[in-house]
Design a protein around this motif. Sequence first.
Motif, PDB file in Angstrom:
ATOM      1  N   ARG A  88      21.247  27.998  64.536  1.00  0.00           N
ATOM      2  CA  ARG A  88      21.180  27.620  65.951  1.00  0.00           C
ATOM      3  C   ARG A  88      19.756  27.322  66.421  1.00  0.00           C
ATOM      4  O   ARG A  88      19.565  26.610  67.392  1.00  0.00           O
ATOM      5  CB  ARG A  88      21.782  28.714  66.816  1.00  0.00           C
ATOM      6  CG  ARG A  88      23.274  28.804  66.668  1.00  0.00           C
ATOM      7  CD  ARG A  88      23.865  29.798  67.619  1.00  0.00           C
ATOM      8  NE  ARG A  88      25.286  29.945  67.330  1.00  0.00           N
ATOM      9  CZ  ARG A  88      26.070  30.782  67.934  1.00  0.00           C
ATOM     10  NH1 ARG A  88      25.594  31.574  68.874  1.00  0.00           N
ATOM     11  NH2 ARG A  88      27.341  30.848  67.625  1.00  0.00           N
ATOM     12  N   LEU A  89      18.785  27.868  65.736  1.00  0.00           N
ATOM     13  CA  LEU A  89      17.404  27.630  66.158  1.00  0.00           C
ATOM     14  C   LEU A  89      16.909  26.233  65.801  1.00  0.00           C
ATOM     15  O   LEU A  89      16.164  25.624  66.553  1.00  0.00           O
ATOM     16  CB  LEU A  89      16.467  28.678  65.559  1.00  0.00           C
ATOM     17  CG  LEU A  89      16.631  30.092  66.097  1.00  0.00           C
ATOM     18  CD1 LEU A  89      15.701  31.041  65.354  1.00  0.00           C
ATOM     19  CD2 LEU A  89      16.353  30.137  67.590  1.00  0.00           C
ATOM     20  N   ASN A  90      17.302  25.745  64.616  1.00  0.00           N
ATOM     21  CA  ASN A  90      16.767  24.444  64.197  1.00  0.00           C
ATOM     22  C   ASN A  90      17.829  23.377  63.932  1.00  0.00           C
ATOM     23  O   ASN A  90      17.504  22.245  63.608  1.00  0.00           O
ATOM     24  CB  ASN A  90      15.871  24.604  62.964  1.00  0.00           C
ATOM     25  CG  ASN A  90      16.616  25.130  61.760  1.00  0.00           C
ATOM     26  OD1 ASN A  90      17.834  25.056  61.670  1.00  0.00           O
ATOM     27  ND2 ASN A  90      15.865  25.684  60.817  1.00  0.00           N
ATOM     28  N   GLY A  91      19.097  23.743  64.022  1.00  0.00           N
ATOM     29  CA  GLY A  91      20.177  22.781  63.820  1.00  0.00           C
ATOM     30  C   GLY A  91      20.407  22.390  62.373  1.00  0.00           C
ATOM     31  O   GLY A  91      21.266  21.557  62.084  1.00  0.00           O
ATOM     32  N   GLN A  92      19.676  22.993  61.433  1.00  0.00           N
ATOM     33  CA  GLN A  92      19.814  22.668  60.014  1.00  0.00           C
ATOM     34  C   GLN A  92      20.944  23.486  59.386  1.00  0.00           C
ATOM     35  O   GLN A  92      21.208  24.621  59.789  1.00  0.00           O
ATOM     36  CB  GLN A  92      18.513  22.978  59.266  1.00  0.00           C
ATOM     37  CG  GLN A  92      17.315  22.204  59.747  1.00  0.00           C
ATOM     38  CD  GLN A  92      17.440  20.727  59.440  1.00  0.00           C
ATOM     39  OE1 GLN A  92      17.797  20.344  58.339  1.00  0.00           O
ATOM     40  NE2 GLN A  92      17.140  19.892  60.429  1.00  0.00           N
ATOM     41  N   GLN A  93      21.596  22.895  58.387  1.00  0.00           N
ATOM     42  CA  GLN A  93      22.626  23.633  57.672  1.00  0.00           C
ATOM     43  C   GLN A  93      21.989  24.784  56.903  1.00  0.00           C
ATOM     44  O   GLN A  93      20.926  24.636  56.292  1.00  0.00           O
ATOM     45  CB  GLN A  93      23.385  22.718  56.713  1.00  0.00           C
ATOM     46  CG  GLN A  93      24.573  23.405  56.071  1.00  0.00           C
ATOM     47  CD  GLN A  93      25.487  22.451  55.329  1.00  0.00           C
ATOM     48  OE1 GLN A  93      25.205  21.272  55.195  1.00  0.00           O
ATOM     49  NE2 GLN A  93      26.602  22.969  54.838  1.00  0.00           N
TER      50      GLN A  93
END
Length: 142
Positions: A38-43
């Motif tokens: 949730r912090l960086n949107g990365q998987q």
Amino acid sequence: ISAYTRWDYDPASGGYLRFQDAQEDEGAGEVLEPLTDRLNGQQVSADNVVVLFLGHNIDPPYSPNVMMIGMFGEGDAIAFRDGLAYRLRWMRPQSDSVVYLEYPDGTVFPYKPGVTWYQVVGTSSEVIQGEEGAWRILAYIP
């Protein structure tokens, strides 16, 4: 199945990508979606994925809501690294020791540098080695 996840090996990155259930599987099949930070949107990804088989005991004063997981001594483990699976033993000889992995001959398993994800399952969990290198672990407790 109440909850399920999957790790897919990504040859381009040399790591594993995490997927998580998007709905309950009530006989219609699993529906998975990428698990994102949730912090960086990365998987969410890991260089090593390690499944540790540990005993689970119900803590009597609070049962059945509290499980005590003893992580002392040794037990079975499966490590996934670089697209391969290794059946190993986890080791933690003392309460202040760091957990490490060993091959059956006693030599230490070398982790790939980077992120390691540990998944703890009960000792009664079922391991199914499928076709094309796919592994399925049905996690049961205790």
